[in-house]
Design an enzyme around this catalytic site. Structure first.
Site, short mmCIF file in Angstrom:
data_model
loop_
_atom_site.label_atom_id
_atom_site.label_comp_id
_atom_site.label_asym_id
_atom_site.label_seq_id
_atom_site.Cartn_x
_atom_site.Cartn_y
_atom_site.Cartn_z
N CYS A 124 -4.94 -0.28 -7.12
CA CYS A 124 -3.82 -0.65 -6.25
C CYS A 124 -3.76 -2.16 -5.99
O CYS A 124 -2.69 -2.77 -6.07
CB CYS A 124 -3.86 0.13 -4.95
SG CYS A 124 -4.99 -0.48 -3.69
N HIS B 143 -12.56 5.80 -3.00
CA HIS B 143 -11.57 4.85 -2.49
C HIS B 143 -11.89 3.42 -2.93
O HIS B 143 -10.98 2.60 -3.08
CB HIS B 143 -11.44 4.95 -0.97
CG HIS B 143 -10.05 4.61 -0.49
ND1 HIS B 143 -8.92 5.23 -0.96
CD2 HIS B 143 -9.61 3.66 0.37
CE1 HIS B 143 -7.85 4.69 -0.41
NE2 HIS B 143 -8.24 3.73 0.41
N TYR C 81 -9.23 0.87 -5.21
CA TYR C 81 -8.84 -0.53 -5.01
C TYR C 81 -8.80 -1.31 -6.32
O TYR C 81 -8.12 -2.33 -6.42
CB TYR C 81 -9.79 -1.21 -4.01
CG TYR C 81 -9.45 -0.91 -2.56
CD1 TYR C 81 -8.87 0.30 -2.20
CD2 TYR C 81 -9.71 -1.83 -1.56
CE1 TYR C 81 -8.56 0.58 -0.88
CE2 TYR C 81 -9.40 -1.56 -0.23
CZ TYR C 81 -8.83 -0.36 0.09
OH TYR C 81 -8.52 -0.09 1.40
N THR D 12 -4.18 4.81 7.41
CA THR D 12 -3.16 4.42 6.44
C THR D 12 -2.22 5.59 6.13
O THR D 12 -2.68 6.66 5.75
CB THR D 12 -3.86 3.98 5.14
OG1 THR D 12 -4.67 2.84 5.42
CG2 THR D 12 -2.86 3.62 4.06
N GLU E 189 -7.01 -5.73 4.23
CA GLU E 189 -7.47 -4.42 3.78
C GLU E 189 -8.43 -4.56 2.60
O GLU E 189 -9.32 -3.73 2.42
CB GLU E 189 -6.30 -3.51 3.42
CG GLU E 189 -6.76 -2.07 3.37
CD GLU E 189 -5.71 -1.11 2.93
OE1 GLU E 189 -4.94 -1.47 2.02
OE2 GLU E 189 -5.66 0.00 3.46
N CYS F 146 0.87 -1.19 0.00
CA CYS F 146 0.00 0.00 0.00
C CYS F 146 0.90 1.23 0.00
O CYS F 146 1.75 1.38 0.87
CB CYS F 146 -0.88 -0.03 1.25
SG CYS F 146 -1.70 1.53 1.60
N CYS G 223 -3.24 7.62 -1.70
CA CYS G 223 -4.56 7.71 -2.36
C CYS G 223 -5.64 8.26 -1.45
O CYS G 223 -6.57 8.91 -1.92
CB CYS G 223 -5.00 6.34 -2.85
SG CYS G 223 -3.67 5.27 -3.34
#
Ligand code: SF4
Ligand code: FE
Length: 480
Positions: free
Chosen positions: A297, A290, A294, A189, A445, A98, A102
């Site tokens: 990422c 978000h 995902y 995070t 996560e 991670c 972001c």
């Protein structure tokens, strides 16, 4: 734009209050457990300096016309939304972890449109303030943490019903020059690697929860703000001085519990205060962005995991086995399905009244719902291909030992052309991604980050438009 080195220096210069293992930590730049997480954020600066990644990693600011890091950009088109996902896949490819930056980008874009619409309805002045803030973010090339998740206490009770009022972050004092806030944000995070933090509410609020409907930004050295680092599985391996046993020794992620102990926020940094009818919109948009993230990422990290599984098969001489080939196909199919969701919700994005682009919320929630499942299956298949040695291999210290080393070399050898050391390195990488420190970012996560699965199902129910589908069925069945 800052270079990676300038970024690291800028973080070193912020006097943050960080705790880990009951002790104060000087900085993420100097702490061996935290440094890999700083390196991941540093990668977002380094990659932006490389001409071959310029198109994905940078954008033109709509505020100044200057070239900026895309992580500080306000999306101006569906093309920007697509490039965001591609940038995240690239960063996942390069860090296999991670890279944390972001959350701020998603908070910027959620606040951009929400402050605008709040001003339209309530005559507040949040959008102009937020625009000034974004100018600072882009000029300084800041990393900003986006803090949403409150500890929440008794989930059956609203913020103001909790027996401890601090279980949701709230305003405790209003002064002519600003507000004082108290509470905490969990699972933050990248917080130790950020210049600032933007706080947002975690759920839609009712009138009685007014003091909890608050959004603002503060610098990381604000008085009363401190962090307690969360442990990650195998984290202390980073203290052993072994690059092999860590699996991914250069990069990582980090999460912390962040305490706001009567932190003062000046007026020009408040972006929502008491307009409870806009708390839900801010949550929904931030979460939507978000959940889109995902689709980039996790796919990028998934690419590394699929590659590692394929390497492990090569090194065993099993690469031609039809079941191995089929497992790699299945992993690729799952990973690219996730990517398709990330791209689809971007393509179907729409302009908001404030001018920036919002993803298609239904598709972004479908994206994240799949993320709560597919990385688990990809992980299962990677472990299947890797074999049990992934968790039973001896340590690097044994491997370097004069008596034990040659024995390990001999008995843990795969195909002739590959050294035992390389074989073990790949297995440790798979261990790191599926069970070790990177598993926080890739596995758990995937389940809970950007909201747990049920949060997406609520949004899918809301956005799914079952009534319109019923009408379609009635029409075909000739039901009046
Ligand atoms: Fe970015 Fe993914 Fe980390 Fe969220 S989990 S901050 S989207 S890399
Ligand atoms: Fe996340």
């Amino acid at each position: 734009m800052m270079t990676g080195e300038q970024y690291v220096d800028s973080i070193k210069n912020i006097n943050m209050e960080i705790y880990m293992f009951g002790e104060k930590v000087e900085s993420s730049a100097t702490n061996p457990i935290l440094r890999p997480s700083l390196n991941s954020v540093k990668a977002t600066y380094d990659l932006a300096q490389q001409p071959e990644y310029e198109d994905l990693m940078t954008a033109t600011s709509h505020l100044t016309g200057k070239k900026i890091n895309r992580f500080t950009h306000i999306h101006q088109s569906t093309d920007d939304l697509i490039k965001k996902v591609k940038m995240q896949r690239l960063c996942g490819n390069k860090t296999a972890s991670c890279f944390q930056r972001c959350v701020g980008m998603d908070a910027f874009n959620a606040l951009w449109s929400t402050t605008y619409e709040c001003d339209e309805k309530h005559g507040t002045k949040y959008h102009e303030r937020f625009k000034d803030y974004m100018l600072k973010v882009q000029e300084g090339d800041w990393t900003v943490d986006g803090a949403m998740t409150d500890p929440k206490g008794d989930r059956g009770k609203s913020p103001s019903q909790q027996s401890d009022p601090d279980l949701y972050l709230h305003v405790v004092e209003r002064r002519p020059d600003g507000i004082v806030v108290r509470g905490a944000k969990a699972h933050q995070t990248g917080i130790t690697n950020s210049h600032e933090v933007i706080v947002m509410p975690t759920i839609a609020m009712r009138e009685e929860d007014k003091d909890y409907a608050v959004s603002f930004a503060v610098p990381m050295d604000s008085k009363g703000l401190y962090m307690i680092i969360g442990r990650q599985s195998c984290d202390t391996r980073k203290l052993e001085g072994s690059t092999m046993d860590v699996g991914n020794c250069e990069y990582g992620g980090m999460e912390a519990l962040v305490i706001f102990d009567n932190v003062f926020v000046p007026n020009d940094r408040i972006f929502l205060d008491g307009e409870c009818d806009f708390a839900g919109m801010l949550v929904e948009r931030f979460a939507g962005y978000h959940r889109q993230s995902y689709g980039g990422c996790k796919v990028g990290v998934g690419d590394v995991l699929i590659g590692a599984a394929a390497l492990a098969a090569d090194m065993n001489g099993a690469q031609k086995a039809s079941h191995v080939k089929d497992k790699l196909i299945e992993m690729t199919h799952l990973n690219e399905t996730l990517y398709s969701c990330g791209i689809a919700c971007s393509c179907e994005g729409k302009k908001t009244s404030s001018g920036n682009y919002l993803i298609n919320l239904l598709l972004a929630n479908v994206c994240k719902q799949n993320i709560t499942r597919f990385p688990y299956e990809i992980t299962r298949l990677a472990e299947d291909i890797a074999g049990g040695l992934m968790v039973t291999a001896p340590s690097e210290k044994d491997f370097r030992h004069p008596k034990l080393g040659p024995v390990i070399e001999k008995y843990l050898k795969g195909v002739d052309s590959v050294s035992t050391e390389d074989r073990l390195r790949v297995l440790r990488l798979i261990e790191n991604l599926t069970l070790g420190t990177a598993a926080v970012g890739y596995r758990t996560e995937s389940m809970h980050g950007a909201g747990s699965p049920q949060a997406q199902r609520i949004m899918i129910a809301r956005q799914g438009n079952i009534e319109a589908k019923k009408a379609l069925a009635k029409n075909i069945a000739k039901i009046k």
